[in-house]
Design an enzyme around this catalytic site. Structure first.
Site, PDB file in Angstrom:
ATOM      1  CB  VAL A  55      48.737  39.591  39.523  1.00 55.17           C
ATOM      2  CG1 VAL A  55      48.974  39.852  38.054  1.00 55.17           C
ATOM      3  CG2 VAL A  55      47.242  39.373  39.778  1.00 55.17           C
ATOM      4  CD  GLU A  61      58.455  49.568  41.871  1.00 61.53           C
ATOM      5  OE1 GLU A  61      58.112  49.830  43.040  1.00 61.53           O
ATOM      6  OE2 GLU A  61      59.615  49.697  41.454  1.00 61.53           O
ATOM      7  N   GLY A  72      51.506  45.995  41.070  1.00 65.26           N
ATOM      8  CA  GLY A  72      50.270  45.333  41.485  1.00 65.26           C
ATOM      9  C   GLY A  72      50.516  44.365  42.624  1.00 65.26           C
ATOM     10  CB  CYS A 127      51.833  50.323  47.451  1.00 62.39           C
ATOM     11  SG  CYS A 127      52.653  51.758  46.738  1.00 62.39           S
TER      12      CYS A 127
HETATM   13  P1  NAD Z   1      46.350  43.590  40.462  1.00 66.78           P
HETATM   14  O1  NAD Z   1      47.496  42.714  40.560  1.00 66.78           O
HETATM   15  O2  NAD Z   1      44.999  43.040  40.623  1.00 66.78           O
HETATM   16  O3  NAD Z   1      46.334  44.386  39.071  1.00 66.78           O
HETATM   17  C1  NAD Z   1      47.428  45.096  38.567  1.00 66.78           C
HETATM   18  C2  NAD Z   1      47.449  45.001  37.039  1.00 66.78           C
HETATM   19  O4  NAD Z   1      47.553  43.653  36.667  1.00 66.78           O
HETATM   20  C3  NAD Z   1      46.199  45.543  36.348  1.00 66.78           C
HETATM   21  O5  NAD Z   1      46.595  46.299  35.227  1.00 66.78           O
HETATM   22  C4  NAD Z   1      45.440  44.299  35.954  1.00 66.78           C
HETATM   23  O6  NAD Z   1      44.691  44.464  34.771  1.00 66.78           O
HETATM   24  C5  NAD Z   1      46.528  43.298  35.746  1.00 66.78           C
HETATM   25  N1  NAD Z   1      46.109  41.924  36.061  1.00 66.78           N
HETATM   26  C6  NAD Z   1      45.185  41.535  36.975  1.00 66.78           C
HETATM   27  N2  NAD Z   1      45.096  40.188  37.014  1.00 66.78           N
HETATM   28  C7  NAD Z   1      45.993  39.724  36.120  1.00 66.78           C
HETATM   29  C8  NAD Z   1      46.377  38.417  35.702  1.00 66.78           C
HETATM   30  N3  NAD Z   1      45.829  37.326  36.216  1.00 66.78           N
HETATM   31  N4  NAD Z   1      47.335  38.305  34.756  1.00 66.78           N
HETATM   32  C9  NAD Z   1      47.906  39.413  34.221  1.00 66.78           C
HETATM   33  N5  NAD Z   1      47.580  40.660  34.590  1.00 66.78           N
HETATM   34  C10 NAD Z   1      46.635  40.833  35.524  1.00 66.78           C
HETATM   35  O7  NAD Z   1      46.702  44.626  41.556  1.00 66.78           O
HETATM   36  P2  NAD Z   1      45.814  45.708  42.037  1.00 66.78           P
HETATM   37  O8  NAD Z   1      44.735  45.203  42.915  1.00 66.78           O
HETATM   38  O9  NAD Z   1      45.449  46.483  40.840  1.00 66.78           O
HETATM   39  O10 NAD Z   1      46.874  46.518  42.949  1.00 66.78           O
HETATM   40  C11 NAD Z   1      46.973  46.359  44.338  1.00 66.78           C
HETATM   41  C12 NAD Z   1      48.353  45.920  44.760  1.00 66.78           C
HETATM   42  O11 NAD Z   1      49.345  46.701  44.113  1.00 66.78           O
HETATM   43  C13 NAD Z   1      48.606  46.102  46.239  1.00 66.78           C
HETATM   44  O12 NAD Z   1      49.276  44.980  46.733  1.00 66.78           O
HETATM   45  C14 NAD Z   1      49.519  47.308  46.311  1.00 66.78           C
HETATM   46  O13 NAD Z   1      50.338  47.362  47.438  1.00 66.78           O
HETATM   47  C15 NAD Z   1      50.301  47.148  45.055  1.00 66.78           C
HETATM   48  N6  NAD Z   1      50.855  48.418  44.614  1.00 66.78           N
HETATM   49  C16 NAD Z   1      52.194  48.571  44.623  1.00 66.78           C
HETATM   50  C17 NAD Z   1      52.740  49.780  44.255  1.00 66.78           C
HETATM   51  C18 NAD Z   1      54.218  50.004  44.245  1.00 66.78           C
HETATM   52  O14 NAD Z   1      54.646  51.002  43.702  1.00 66.78           O
HETATM   53  N7  NAD Z   1      55.013  49.129  44.809  1.00 66.78           N
HETATM   54  C19 NAD Z   1      51.901  50.824  43.853  1.00 66.78           C
HETATM   55  C20 NAD Z   1      50.536  50.604  43.840  1.00 66.78           C
HETATM   56  C21 NAD Z   1      50.011  49.397  44.216  1.00 66.78           C
END
Ligand code: NAD
Length: 473
Positions: A192, A210, A188, A244
């Site tokens: 976060v 990741e 994510g 990502c």
């Molecule tokens: P996000 O951080 O909003 O959410 C990811 C997960 O975290 C979700 O399951 C969500 O329910 C949980 N979450 C959200 N807020 C939280 C909190 N305050 N406390 C605990 N858990 C929480 O991310 P997103 O918008 O879902 O994803 C986008 C980001 O992820 C981008 O930066 C992207 O580049 C990155 N990403 C990285 C990869 C990789 O493999 N490196 C792959 C996909 C996405």
């Protein structure tokens, strides 16, 4: 509904019973995961279409088949991965069995993002199963159709004693994180990730992160501009830029940019036709909120939109957009774009391009498009990033042999193929000693003597080889 505590207790008890350890159990679960994918392809495609309007072609390639390949790879290699790795010994340990044993960590938590909602939860799960762990899966709540489908299918196919899906958003995840896990695998945003690390610190839980960032794509030297544009456009607008590892921005000279723009227009038209909004091969932004963020970013940018720029909120549509003449301080250059907007930044030389990259956080992926191997090698040697690919984008992450993960702000740890198995394993250094070579063993005991120290040093020190390296005898 069963409380989070109850689910965790159930999984802990299963792990303690040792049920996940035998090769046969791991194999059966991996095969069940494969059946889940094969039996439910239509439902998975429907859910991904509902969540992101993912075209079938993209969903099959980047979600279903990517996971299927990773499961098959794990099934084929599981036996080998589980074998101990023997290490070199020295004179004092010559008769001992010295090896690294991969052991499961326990109950692990996998938290995923929404942009590839199937792949991002199931690829880590493959390694968790292969390594003999129990796992709680926390899919993204944003892609609710896929989240719901996973919560129905996982208990149907996998052992309910050992694997569970917990649904919900930030609040439910925060609650979950109050519990002790043996590993947390988080995909994510960087923001976060900080709170994940804080929660993990309470229990000293190891973490894989990741994350994302701004992946640069450099174009320098001689190259086939039309082929380069096709590959760039594909990597950028696949999943509507919500990858990502999508190229976040392009770095090139003014001359290269002027040649690239018509080639991008041609590639876009070739891919999606002249009415892109009507094309079934172009998906949508995940939610209204994400659509607004992107359109706001575009509005704040002081650059010049040269391709696209249009959006339709009711459809969560944003046209493939290219923007030029922007400064380093531009809104689009302050955060990961994560959508179909491509800024082109011009620099005077490759040297300047490399400096531009190195002045920023280390990206998750770095791309260099060039026919000149010297340019490719220079960029490879003088920069750092999670992954690297020349003359293409995204493709490097499809090979299970390559570790996939970030470095610095783009993440810590890696996965895919054997790397996921390693991530979810403890490498236990084992020495099985007998009672042989007692005369050497005796040398270490007090009363200490200079002569014994010399013998011991001779018997235990790594010997320098003629070519300068060191080796343990
Ligand atoms: P996000 O951080 O909003 O959410 C990811 C997960 O975290 C979700 O399951 C969500 O329910 C949980 N979450 C959200 N807020 C939280 C909190 N305050 N406390 C605990 N858990 C929480 O991310 P997103 O918008 O879902 O994803 C986008 C980001 O992820 C981008 O930066 C992207 O580049 C990155 N990403 C990285 C990869 C990789 O493999 N490196 C792959 C996909 C996405």
């Amino acid at each position: 509904m069963e409380s989070q505590k109850k689910v965790l207790e159930r999984l802990r008890a299963a792990f303690r019973s040792g049920v996940t350890v035998p090769h046969q159990f791991r194999l059966t679960q991996l095969e069940a995961l494969l059946s889940l994918l094969e039996d439910n392809e239509t439902q998975i495609l429907e859910a991904l279409h509902k969540d992101l309007a993912k075209p079938k072609f993209e969903a099959v390639l980047s979600e279903i088949d990517l996971v299927v390949n990773d499961v098959c790879f794990a099934i084929s290699n599981l036996h080998t991965w589980m074998q101990p790795t023997y290490v070199g010994t020295n004179l004092a340990t010559k008769l001992d069995d010295c090896f690294v044993r991969r052991e499961p960590l326990g109950v692990v938590l996998i938290i995923a993002a929404w942009n590839y909602p199937l792949q991002l939860i199931l690829c880590p799960l493959i390694g968790a199963i292969a390594a003999g762990n129990c796992a709680i899966l926390k899919p993204s709540e944003i892609t609710s159709a896929t989240e719901k489908l996973l919560s129905e299918l996982i208990p149907k196919y996998l052992s309910q004693e050992c694997f569970a899906v917990i649904c919900g958003g930030a609040e439910e995840t925060k609650l979950l994180l109050e519990n002790r896990f043996d590993h947390i695998f988080y995909t994510g945003s960087q923001a976060v990730a900080r709170s994940i690390l804080r929660a993990a610190a309470v229990h000293l839980t190891p973490v894989t992160l990741e994350l994302g960032g701004k992946c640069p794509c450099l174009l320098f030297g001689r190259l086939d501009i039309k082929a380069a544009a096709r590959r760039l456009v594909w990597a950028k607008y696949f999943n509507v830029g919500q990858s990502c590892v999508a190229p976040d921005y392009v770095l090139c000279t003014t001359e290269m940019r002027d040649a690239l723009l018509p080639a991008i227009t041609e590639a876009l038209e070739g891919f999606y036709g002249s009415q892109i909004q009507q094309s079934e091969d172009y998906g949508r932004i995940v939610t209204d909120r994400h659509w607004e963020r992107l359109m706001e970013l575009l509005g704040k940018s002081e650059g010049k939109v040269v391709i696209g720029g249009e959006g339709a909120k009711e459809e969560k549509y944003i046209a493939p957009t290219v923007i030029v003449d922007l400064q380093e301080s531009d809104a689009l250059m302050q955060e990961e774009i994560f959508g179909p907007i491509l800024p082109i930044i011009t620099v005077e030389s490759l040297e300047q391009g490399i400096d531009f990259v190195n002045q920023r956080e280390k990206p998750l992926a770095l791309y260099i498009f060039s026919d000149e191997s010297q340019i490719v090698n220079t960029v490879l040697e003088r920069t750092s990033s999670g992954g690297f690919c020349s003359n293409d984008g995204i493709i490097h992450m499809t090979l299970p042999g390559l570790p996939f993960g970030g470095v610095g702000a783009s993440g810590m740890g890696s996965y895919h193929g054997r790397w996921t198995f390693e991530t979810f394993s403890h490498r236990r250094g084992c020495m099985l000693r007998g009672w042989g070579l007692e005369r050497i063993s005796m040398l270490r005991y007090p009363p200490y003597q200079e002569r014994n120290l010399s013998w011991l040093r001779w018997a235990t020190t790594a010997k320098k080889k003629a070519w300068g390296g060191c080796s343990v005898m």
